[in-house]
Design an enzyme around this catalytic site. Structure first.
Site, short mmCIF file in Angstrom:
data_model
loop_
_atom_site.label_atom_id
_atom_site.label_comp_id
_atom_site.label_asym_id
_atom_site.label_seq_id
_atom_site.Cartn_x
_atom_site.Cartn_y
_atom_site.Cartn_z
N LYS A 272 15.54 12.28 -4.90
CA LYS A 272 16.20 11.55 -3.81
C LYS A 272 17.68 11.41 -4.15
CE LYS A 272 12.16 9.03 -2.13
NZ LYS A 272 12.14 9.62 -0.78
N ARG A 347 1.32 12.13 0.50
CA ARG A 347 0.20 12.83 1.15
C ARG A 347 -0.64 13.59 0.12
NH1 ARG A 347 4.40 16.09 4.88
NH2 ARG A 347 5.42 14.08 4.67
N1 BES Z 1 8.09 7.27 0.09
C1 BES Z 1 8.76 8.15 0.96
C2 BES Z 1 8.85 7.64 2.41
C3 BES Z 1 9.68 6.43 2.61
C4 BES Z 1 10.99 6.53 3.03
C5 BES Z 1 9.14 5.18 2.44
C6 BES Z 1 11.74 5.40 3.23
C7 BES Z 1 9.89 4.03 2.64
C8 BES Z 1 11.19 4.14 3.05
C9 BES Z 1 8.02 9.49 0.98
O1 BES Z 1 7.36 9.84 -0.18
C10 BES Z 1 9.05 10.53 1.19
O2 BES Z 1 9.86 10.73 0.35
N2 BES Z 1 8.98 11.18 2.33
C11 BES Z 1 9.90 12.19 2.69
C12 BES Z 1 9.08 13.34 3.24
C13 BES Z 1 9.87 14.59 3.42
C14 BES Z 1 10.24 15.18 2.09
C15 BES Z 1 9.02 15.54 4.20
C16 BES Z 1 10.83 11.62 3.73
O3 BES Z 1 10.39 10.82 4.55
O4 BES Z 1 12.00 11.96 3.71
MN MN Z 2 8.63 10.88 -1.56
#
Ligand code: BES
Ligand code: MN
Ligand code: ZN
Length: 492
Positions: A272, A347
């Site tokens: 991230k 997921r």
């Molecule tokens: N844990 C995150 C989703 C999330 C984002 C939760 C903001 C709480 C606040 C999840 O694991 C994630 O990183 N999702 C990605 C998916 C993408 C790579 C397809 C996202 O939402 O950007």
């Molecule tokens: Mn994630």
């Protein structure tokens, strides 16, 4: 703090603060209120005039009452128009009263609020929830105790005599919500897969649930390659946690609740970046936290429903052992997954948890997960996405959520979008295109459930709140423990 149900009339109650709810456009002092006003030397009438109090929703007014009175402070709270009263407006009114009483340093509080829908039990329940949830404050990580701590010792719900069971039930629900809040709020150096397993042990031993913890080697034997792929870069061992509540008599149904339990989501090698909110990713176990919270509440309420509480708990980290973007994993149902993005890890953990739950022979599965930023883009911070393969299950959850004062919006399970997850090599990729990202996430999960009715709740927005909202102080909200409990109880 003790909350009691009593039939003491508000005119006769004595103590530090008396709180009275008023409907908008119905603030004329008649009947016992006229008598109460007289008894208090006209204090109610004076406060209404001075504060220009009209009973509009969210308004309140406080005054000191002359010495020698049976009460010291008077709190008026507006309920809005009588025909728009909801359970949630009562929760909010009770919360506003409790905050005022705390502000006024009252030790004893009498609350006079109307009964909703001729249902005193439900009304006493939500009033209790409003009080307890707004007063909860998390000072675990401060070196000094809270100087403005709550002094309230006793709260009397006036006119609710006999509703002790409702208060007990609300107290159990609030304990569940507070457990979920505290698990989410605690940082990732405190809440880890190992600590989550300990918390599950505490719940199991305190309330007589059975507990199964699958260690990494057990998960390997079950072929949980998707979950273990996420876990492989962490220094902390993964824990697959399975708590079971069984009623004493025959269970009228069997359900499973699965929570995403990523105690920290760095993104993995698709790390991230700046502005991604990486510093908030301790909240990525919000699904597991609410699952445990629901377990704590349900184990005390003891419904005649068998409930399996499941979480595949791990961190999503980086190291020389980390998944490479592009790795292919095999989940415990034999399906293969090309991990085109290591940040779509939730997921992967859920895939193996869903397969595990599906083998338990339950009547329904609900998963809850801080799964996608895309769901926050779609629905904002206050509303959770809901996907379901079964209309009746979707409707049960909507009704449970309505009674809980928690917001969900049903989203489409648009099969065509599965095209976005097609992989030339494996059965599927774990990540689709950005548009509709919360929908492809739901379609991915669907690959791991056979016939069992299943609902997926994307709670990425509502688990955390930036500002105070009625009975939810800012920070971790404990969402959606109340919905889960209502759903299991089938009382919505
Ligand atoms: N844990 C995150 C989703 C999330 C984002 C939760 C903001 C709480 C606040 C999840 O694991 C994630 O990183 N999702 C990605 C998916 C993408 C790579 C397809 C996202 O939402 O950007
Ligand atoms: Mn994630
Ligand atoms: Zn995540």
């Amino acid at each position: 703090m003790e909350i009691r149900a009593t039939d003491t009339p508000r005119l006769e109650w004595t103590g530090d603060a008396l709180a009275i709810g008023f409907f908008e456009d119905a603030i004329a002092l008649t009947g016992d209120l006229a008598q109460a006003d007289e008894k208090l030397g006209g204090a109610i009438k004076e406060l209404i005039e001075e504060a220009e109090f009209k009973g509009s929703v969210g308004s309140n007014a406080v005054t000191r009452v002359g010495s020698g009175s049976s009460i010291r402070k008077l709190i008026l709270v507006g309920l809005g128009k009588a025909d728009t009263l909801t359970l949630d407006s009562l929760r909010r009114a009770a919360a506003a009263i409790a905050r005022s009483a705390k502000q006024e340093k009252s030790k004893t509080l009498g609350i006079s609020l109307p009964v909703f829908n001729n249902d005193p039990a439900l009304t006493a329940q939500v009033i209790t929830e409003g009080i307890v949830l707004t007063l909860h404050q998390d000072h675990r990580f401060k070196s000094e105790p809270d100087p403005k701590g709550n002094k309230l010792e006793q709260v009397d719900l006036l006119g609710f005599g006999g509703q002790d069971a409702a208060i007990t039930k609300a107290t159990a629900i609030c304990e569940g919500v507070i457990l979920a809040r505290e698990l989410v709020a605690a940082p990732a150096n405190v809440v880890t897969p190992v600590s989550m397993a300990k918390t599950a042990e505490e719940i199991a031993s305190s309330y007589g649930l059975s507990l199964e913890i699958l260690e990494q080697s057990d998960c390997e034997k079950l072929g949980m390659g998707a979950f273990l792929g996420v876990a492989q870069a962490s220094e902390i061992p993964p824990k697959f946690i399975h708590l079971t509540y069984k009623p004493e008599g025959a269970a009228k149904r069997k359900v499973a609740i699965i929570g995403k339990g990523v105690t920290f989501d760095s993104g993995g090698l698709n790390i991230k970046g700046a502005g991604s909110g990486i510093e908030t990713m301790k909240m990525d176990m919000g699904g597991a936290a609410a699952t445990f919270g629901a377990a704590k509440a349900i184990a005390q309420i003891k419904p005649d429903v068998e409930v399996h509480f499941i979480s595949a708990v791990t961190e999503n980290m980086i190291s020389g052992r980390a998944m490479h973007p592009g790795d292919i994993l095999t989940a415990s149902n034999g399906k293969t997954i090309e991990v085109n993005n290591t940040d779509a890890e939730g997921r992967l953990t859920l895939a193996d948890a869903l397969v595990f739950a599906d083998k338990l022979g339950v009547d329904a599965i609900v998963d809850l997960a801080t799964l996608t930023g895309a769901c926050i883009i779609a629905l904002g911070n206050d509303i959770s996405g809901l996907w379901a393969t079964d209309d009746s299950l979707a409707n049960q959850i909507k009704a449970a959520a309505e009674a809980a004062g928690e917001k969900f919006w049903q989203m489409p399970m648009e099969e065509k979008y599965f095209d976005g997850l097609k992989s030339p090599l494996a059965d599927m990729k774990n990540t689709g295109p950005r548009p509709g990202g919360s929908i492809t996430a739901a379609l991915f999960l669907k690959q791991f459930v056979k016939e069992t009715p299943w609902a997926h709740l994307d709670i990425a927005g509502p688990v955390w709140a930036d500002k105070d909202d009625g009975y939810n102080p800012s920070g971790a909200t404990g969402f959606p423990v109340r919905t889960l409990v209502n759903w299991v109880l089938g009382e919505a």
